[in-house]
Design a protein around this motif. Structure first.
Motif, PDB file in Angstrom:
ATOM      1  N   UNK A 391      -9.863   9.833  -3.155  1.00  0.00           N
ATOM      2  CA  UNK A 391      -9.158   9.084  -2.330  1.00  0.00           C
ATOM      3  C   UNK A 391      -9.328   9.377  -0.998  1.00  0.00           C
ATOM      4  N   UNK A 392      -9.782   8.286  -0.312  1.00  0.00           N
ATOM      5  CA  UNK A 392      -9.949   8.665   1.484  1.00  0.00           C
ATOM      6  C   UNK A 392      -8.929   7.414   1.954  1.00  0.00           C
ATOM      7  N   UNK A 393      -7.944   8.092   2.717  1.00  0.00           N
ATOM      8  CA  UNK A 393      -7.035   7.324   3.460  1.00  0.00           C
ATOM      9  C   UNK A 393      -7.319   7.541   4.972  1.00  0.00           C
ATOM     10  N   UNK A 394      -6.739   6.667   5.615  1.00  0.00           N
ATOM     11  CA  UNK A 394      -6.853   6.599   7.131  1.00  0.00           C
ATOM     12  C   UNK A 394      -5.485   6.129   7.803  1.00  0.00           C
ATOM     13  N   UNK A 395      -5.404   6.147   8.951  1.00  0.00           N
ATOM     14  CA  UNK A 395      -4.322   5.661   9.687  1.00  0.00           C
ATOM     15  C   UNK A 395      -4.406   4.482  10.672  1.00  0.00           C
ATOM     16  N   UNK A 446      -7.165   0.014  -1.235  1.00  0.00           N
ATOM     17  CA  UNK A 446      -5.748  -0.355  -1.505  1.00  0.00           C
ATOM     18  C   UNK A 446      -5.063   0.242   0.031  1.00  0.00           C
ATOM     19  N   UNK A 447      -3.858  -0.082   0.032  1.00  0.00           N
ATOM     20  CA  UNK A 447      -2.954   0.251   1.107  1.00  0.00           C
ATOM     21  C   UNK A 447      -2.722   1.942   1.062  1.00  0.00           C
ATOM     22  N   UNK A 448      -3.024   2.543   2.309  1.00  0.00           N
ATOM     23  CA  UNK A 448      -2.527   3.752   2.314  1.00  0.00           C
ATOM     24  C   UNK A 448      -1.217   4.277   2.455  1.00  0.00           C
ATOM     25  N   UNK A 449      -0.905   5.354   1.761  1.00  0.00           N
ATOM     26  CA  UNK A 449       0.681   5.511   2.023  1.00  0.00           C
ATOM     27  C   UNK A 449       1.206   5.741   3.394  1.00  0.00           C
ATOM     28  N   UNK A 450       0.463   5.814   4.352  1.00  0.00           N
ATOM     29  CA  UNK A 450       0.818   5.819   5.722  1.00  0.00           C
ATOM     30  C   UNK A 450       0.724   4.708   6.344  1.00  0.00           C
ATOM     31  N   UNK A 451       0.194   3.546   5.848  1.00  0.00           N
ATOM     32  CA  UNK A 451       0.171   2.231   6.267  1.00  0.00           C
ATOM     33  C   UNK A 451      -1.366   2.032   6.503  1.00  0.00           C
ATOM     34  N   UNK A 452      -2.244   2.779   6.532  1.00  0.00           N
ATOM     35  CA  UNK A 452      -3.621   2.362   6.693  1.00  0.00           C
ATOM     36  C   UNK A 452      -4.322   1.918   5.536  1.00  0.00           C
ATOM     37  N   UNK A 453      -5.596   2.332   5.380  1.00  0.00           N
ATOM     38  CA  UNK A 453      -6.451   1.776   4.128  1.00  0.00           C
ATOM     39  C   UNK A 453      -6.844   3.106   3.580  1.00  0.00           C
ATOM     40  N   UNK A 454      -6.868   2.758   2.233  1.00  0.00           N
ATOM     41  CA  UNK A 454      -7.280   3.819   1.042  1.00  0.00           C
ATOM     42  C   UNK A 454      -8.429   3.365   0.464  1.00  0.00           C
ATOM     43  N   UNK A 455      -9.475   4.020   0.295  1.00  0.00           N
ATOM     44  CA  UNK A 455     -10.563   3.916  -0.383  1.00  0.00           C
ATOM     45  C   UNK A 455     -10.510   4.706  -1.906  1.00  0.00           C
TER      46      UNK A 455
END
Length: 461
Positions: A391-395, A446-455
């Motif tokens: 899981x790669x998440x950004x804000x 997908x939508x990241x838990x912090x509101x950004x983008x999740x790969x």
């Protein structure tokens, strides 16, 4: 009560019945095994079990009870004959001689018990077929009170008949009252069924094995692993499927090779004039016009490399065993050296089989995209028995849900401008998903838990 048809409530039995039938079908589907071997054995064994049940019931209902009834009638008739002789006044033999004759020829052990009463039999015990048939036969033959005790003795059935002044005790061997063929029949039937079921299981396993090999070969080919040593075998239909798979594999490999050869020529043809343009610009010197042209040429080279990477794919690299944890650490270290803020949470070791360099470029591309549009990056990796999840998440601002599939289309850019510095060439995510899917995995946004983008990356183990 109103007679208006609109005011009459319609029964809901139809809808309830349909939902009930759906629930019943769902429960039945859950009971049906999933594997082909188990379903095939179920098709073979279930009729065999039903046939055995019907045969056992018919044998028990007809043969066993009929034989028991006839044997009981014979014993009851013999006992009645002895009683008739005992009650007659003129006799040519004594009781002892008559009982000895009955024991020798009729296997009936008899004796008189004077001044006794009929014994009490436990009424809590459920009567057996022998008790019911023998009791019915005695009722037809005797006019005297009697009791039947089939539980106290192991090898005999005790019958007591009240003659008024004495009790006639008769011990009848059990083998005279029922036939042992029922046990032989059941042993042969169930024994042969077990042997036939075992043979059917071995046969079906042999027939299912080529299907499993075909499925494994198709899975390996889909993951990019070279399929060697596979040959069509098994039933005719399975051989046809295996032959079709090999032909499909050859066509796909031939198509990939033709595409690679064509793109190698295109790459050479496009780079040659760009190289001449670079030389001519170098001879012109340094001014504002030449700097702008050099920037355009660099952009053209960047776009050509992206186009060729997308069209060429990663089919030339062979899959190998690798540790995704180590690859992630290397890519994250490089991103940190470039200035990215990356928070890494992965397991110590996440082994899998993949194209190592292609996977490295894919992860670097996704991390660079997250860094370009977001300030902070969080990477999580977990290893499961069936595969690896990353899981790669950004804000950053993220991507609208209706656009998350469109961004994987070639040359699609959320940025409407054609500036590659702001929106790239529109091939980064396309190449990344192509690399992941070519190795049997998948990439979703997908939508990241912090509101950004999740790969969300999944790779098979």
């Amino acid at each position: 009560m109103s007679d208006d048809p609109k005011s009459i409530r319609r029964p809901r039995a139809l809808g309830g019945g349909q939902s009930g039938r759906r629930r019943t079908r769902f429960k039945l589907k859950r009971l049906i095994p999933r594997s082909l071997l188990a379903r095939s054995l179920l098709i073979i064994i279930m009729p065999l079990i039903l046939l055995q049940g019907i045969s056992t019931w018919a044998f028990y209902e007809r043969h066993y009870q009929t034989i028991t009834r006839r044997l009981s009638q014979a014993v009851a008739g013999e006992i009645a004959s002895v009683i008739d002789v005992l009650e007659r006044e003129s006799r040519t033999m004594t009781n002892v001689e008559m009982f000895a004759l009955a024991d020798a020829h009729m296997w009936l052990n008899m004796r008189l018990l004077p001044d006794q009463e009929l014994k009490e039999v436990d009424s809590k015990l459920l009567p057996s077929v022998l008790d019911s048939r023998l009791g019915q036969a005695l009722r037809e033959q005797l006019w005297h009170p009697y009791v039947v005790d089939s539980q106290s003795l192991t090898h005999y059935v005790e019958i007591q008949v009240d003659l008024g002044d004495s009790i006639l005790q008769v011990l009848v061997p059990r083998r005279r009252l029922f036939s042992s063929t029922i046990y032989i029949f059941l042993i042969w039937m169930f024994g042969s069924s077990i042997v036939l079921s075992a043979a059917a299981t071995l046969f079906m396993r042999h027939e299912v094995r080529p299907i499993r090999r075909l499925a494994k070969a198709a899975d390996n080919f889909g993951r990019g692993v070279d399929v060697t040593g596979f040959r069509p075998e098994g039933a005719t239909e399975v051989r046809l499927a295996g032959t079709a798979f090999l032909q499909m594999q050859d066509r796909i490999k031939r198509q990939i090779q033709q595409r690679t050869d064509m793109l190698a020529g295109v790459s050479h043809d496009l780079r040659t004039p760009l190289t001449r343009l670079k030389l001519e610009l170098a001879l012109l010197g340094d001014d504002a016009a030449t700097e702008s042209m050099r920037a355009d040429i660099q952009q053209m080279e960047h776009m050509i490399e992206g186009y060729l990477a997308f069209a060429r794919g990663e089919g030339t690299e062979n899959p190998q065993e690798c540790d995704i944890s180590e690859i992630l650490r290397q890519v994250v270290d490089q991103a940190r050296r470039d200035g990215a803020h990356v928070d890494l949470h992965i397991e110590h070791s996440m082994p899998t089989v993949a194209r190592k360099e292609a996977l490295r470029r894919c992860l670097a591309n996704l991390i660079n995209n997250a860094w370009r549009y977001g300030g902070n990056i969080s990477i999580t990796g977990q290893w499961y028995r069936k595969g690896v999840q990353i899981l790669i998440d950004d804000d950053g601002p993220g991507i609208p849900s209706e656009k998350r599939e469109e961004v994987f289309r070639p040359f699609f850019r959320l940025d409407t401008s054609r500036n590659p510095e702001t929106g790239g060439t529109g091939l980064g995510l396309t190449i990344s998903r192509d690399m992941i899917r070519s190795q049997g995995g998948d990439l979703k946004l997908e939508e990241a838990p912090g509101g950004g983008l999740r790969a969300n990356i999944w790779l098979p183990g």
